[in-house]
Design a protein around this motif. Structure first.
Motif, mmCIF file in Angstrom:
data_model
loop_
_atom_site.group_PDB
_atom_site.id
_atom_site.type_symbol
_atom_site.label_atom_id
_atom_site.label_comp_id
_atom_site.label_asym_id
_atom_site.label_seq_id
_atom_site.Cartn_x
_atom_site.Cartn_y
_atom_site.Cartn_z
ATOM 1 N N PHE A 132 34.644 4.741 -31.517
ATOM 2 C CA PHE A 132 34.147 5.789 -30.618
ATOM 3 C C PHE A 132 32.929 5.283 -29.848
ATOM 4 C CE2 PHE A 132 30.781 9.025 -30.275
ATOM 5 C CZ PHE A 132 31.312 9.795 -29.262
ATOM 6 N N TYR A 133 31.976 4.686 -30.564
ATOM 7 C CA TYR A 133 30.753 4.214 -29.897
ATOM 8 C C TYR A 133 31.083 3.170 -28.827
ATOM 9 C CZ TYR A 133 28.057 6.675 -33.444
ATOM 10 O OH TYR A 133 27.516 7.636 -34.245
ATOM 11 N N ARG A 134 32.015 2.293 -29.120
ATOM 12 C CA ARG A 134 32.409 1.295 -28.113
ATOM 13 C C ARG A 134 33.035 1.978 -26.890
ATOM 14 N NH1 ARG A 134 33.648 -1.638 -33.003
ATOM 15 N NH2 ARG A 134 32.341 -3.500 -33.088
ATOM 16 N N ARG A 135 33.881 2.958 -27.134
ATOM 17 C CA ARG A 135 34.545 3.656 -26.020
ATOM 18 C C ARG A 135 33.560 4.387 -25.119
ATOM 19 N NH1 ARG A 135 38.061 4.683 -30.150
ATOM 20 N NH2 ARG A 135 37.383 6.833 -30.413
ATOM 21 N N VAL A 136 32.419 4.844 -25.673
ATOM 22 C CA VAL A 136 31.450 5.577 -24.856
ATOM 23 C C VAL A 136 30.330 4.684 -24.327
ATOM 24 C CG1 VAL A 136 31.972 7.822 -25.890
ATOM 25 C CG2 VAL A 136 30.111 6.436 -26.852
ATOM 26 N N GLY A 137 30.508 3.355 -24.450
ATOM 27 C CA GLY A 137 29.594 2.441 -23.775
ATOM 28 C C GLY A 137 28.574 1.727 -24.629
ATOM 29 N N TYR A 138 28.630 1.886 -25.946
ATOM 30 C CA TYR A 138 27.711 1.141 -26.807
ATOM 31 C C TYR A 138 28.320 -0.222 -27.099
ATOM 32 C CZ TYR A 138 24.840 5.240 -27.433
ATOM 33 O OH TYR A 138 24.012 6.298 -27.197
ATOM 34 N N ARG A 139 27.456 -1.219 -27.235
ATOM 35 C CA ARG A 139 27.943 -2.557 -27.541
ATOM 36 C C ARG A 139 27.235 -3.065 -28.791
ATOM 37 N NH1 ARG A 139 24.848 -7.100 -25.561
ATOM 38 N NH2 ARG A 139 22.847 -6.346 -24.836
ATOM 39 N N GLU A 140 27.955 -3.872 -29.528
ATOM 40 C CA GLU A 140 27.407 -4.452 -30.750
ATOM 41 C C GLU A 140 26.447 -5.565 -30.377
ATOM 42 O OE1 GLU A 140 29.020 -6.979 -34.560
ATOM 43 O OE2 GLU A 140 30.405 -5.606 -33.573
ATOM 44 N N VAL A 141 25.247 -5.531 -30.960
ATOM 45 C CA VAL A 141 24.259 -6.572 -30.689
ATOM 46 C C VAL A 141 23.833 -7.310 -31.952
ATOM 47 C CG1 VAL A 141 23.416 -5.529 -28.552
ATOM 48 C CG2 VAL A 141 22.338 -4.915 -30.737
ATOM 49 N N GLY A 142 24.343 -6.892 -33.096
ATOM 50 C CA GLY A 142 23.997 -7.580 -34.333
ATOM 51 C C GLY A 142 24.665 -6.948 -35.530
ATOM 52 N N CYS A 143 24.565 -7.657 -36.635
ATOM 53 C CA CYS A 143 25.116 -7.171 -37.891
ATOM 54 C C CYS A 143 24.120 -7.475 -39.004
ATOM 55 C CB CYS A 143 26.462 -7.821 -38.194
ATOM 56 S SG CYS A 143 27.179 -7.268 -39.758
ATOM 57 N N LEU A 144 23.744 -6.456 -39.732
ATOM 58 C CA LEU A 144 22.883 -6.607 -40.900
ATOM 59 C C LEU A 144 23.806 -6.711 -42.102
ATOM 60 C CD1 LEU A 144 20.356 -3.796 -39.939
ATOM 61 C CD2 LEU A 144 20.026 -6.260 -39.663
ATOM 62 N N GLN A 145 23.912 -7.892 -42.665
ATOM 63 C CA GLN A 145 24.868 -8.124 -43.739
ATOM 64 C C GLN A 145 24.375 -7.532 -45.060
ATOM 65 O OE1 GLN A 145 25.568 -12.351 -43.683
ATOM 66 N NE2 GLN A 145 27.011 -12.161 -41.996
ATOM 67 N N ALA A 146 25.324 -6.922 -45.777
ATOM 68 C CA ALA A 146 25.048 -6.330 -47.093
ATOM 69 C C ALA A 146 23.749 -5.516 -47.056
ATOM 70 C CB ALA A 146 24.983 -7.424 -48.162
ATOM 71 N N HIS A 147 23.659 -4.633 -46.090
ATOM 72 C CA HIS A 147 22.398 -3.946 -45.782
ATOM 73 C C HIS A 147 22.278 -2.554 -46.398
ATOM 74 C CE1 HIS A 147 18.759 -3.470 -43.426
ATOM 75 N NE2 HIS A 147 19.187 -2.280 -43.033
ATOM 76 N N ALA A 148 23.372 -1.813 -46.438
ATOM 77 C CA ALA A 148 23.311 -0.424 -46.911
ATOM 78 C C ALA A 148 24.025 -0.307 -48.259
ATOM 79 C CB ALA A 148 23.957 0.512 -45.893
ATOM 80 N N ARG A 149 23.364 0.321 -49.204
ATOM 81 C CA ARG A 149 23.966 0.520 -50.525
ATOM 82 C C ARG A 149 24.681 1.864 -50.541
ATOM 83 N NH1 ARG A 149 20.815 1.301 -56.088
ATOM 84 N NH2 ARG A 149 22.636 1.385 -57.443
#
Length: 170
Positions: free
Chosen positions: A136-153
């Motif tokens: 959804f976020y990609r479809r409304v114009g957001y783009r991925e700029v990074g990935c925080l690996q193993a970040h959220a528990r």
């Protein structure tokens, strides 16, 4: 209040509290939002609403249906940095309101408002990498700029979190 075709973004009202209590107590939804799920009483949700709506660096809106105004969820732009023109996005829609265009319309309304009134030029969000909302976020114009690996528990396992952004053009 900001009005769209099918939704409105407005301040919270007492009649919104039961819906918000249900959302804040939905364990699966809270996990998707990377919130530390814990029991939320009516009083606790009411205090949360007062704190959010009274904070200087937060724009907090209820997403309401235009036909009757019932609460569909909420949206917030927080950690606003006026000098830099940035803010972070948080959005939560009730499961039965998802996939019907309310999220898209809410983002259109808040992005225009934030740009015009608060000079916000970029919105950043954090989302679980495996959250279906990434599409959804990609479809409304957001783009991925990074990935925080193993970040959220979440449920005892560490999961990757995507950082996404959208530049708000005039």
């Amino acid at each position: 209040m900001l009005e769209g075709q099918t939704i409105e973004l407005r301040a919270w009202r007492d009649e919104d509290v039961p819906t918000l209590v249900a959302l804040r107590n939905d364990l699966e939804l809270q996990n998707l939002l990377m919130a530390q799920a814990r029991p939320n009483s009516v009083e606790k949700v009411r205090r949360w609403l007062i704190d959010k709506s009274g904070s200087e660096d937060v724009l907090f809106f209820i997403i309401g249906a235009r036909d009757g105004g019932h609460c569909l969820g909420y949206l917030q732009l927080y950690n606003q940095r006026p000098f830099h023109g940035t803010a972070e996005l948080g959005i939560c829609l009730a499961p039965d309101a998802q996939g019907r265009g309310a999220g898209r319309e809410a983002l259109i309304l808040v992005e225009d408002y934030a740009r015009r009134i608060f000079s916000i030029r970029k919105i950043v969000l954090h989302v679980l990498a495996d959250n279906p909302a990434t599409g959804f976020y990609r479809r409304v114009g957001y783009r991925e700029v990074g990935c925080l690996q193993a970040h959220a528990r979440i449920d005892g396992a560490y999961r990757d979190v995507l950082i996404m952004e959208r530049l708000l053009l005039p």
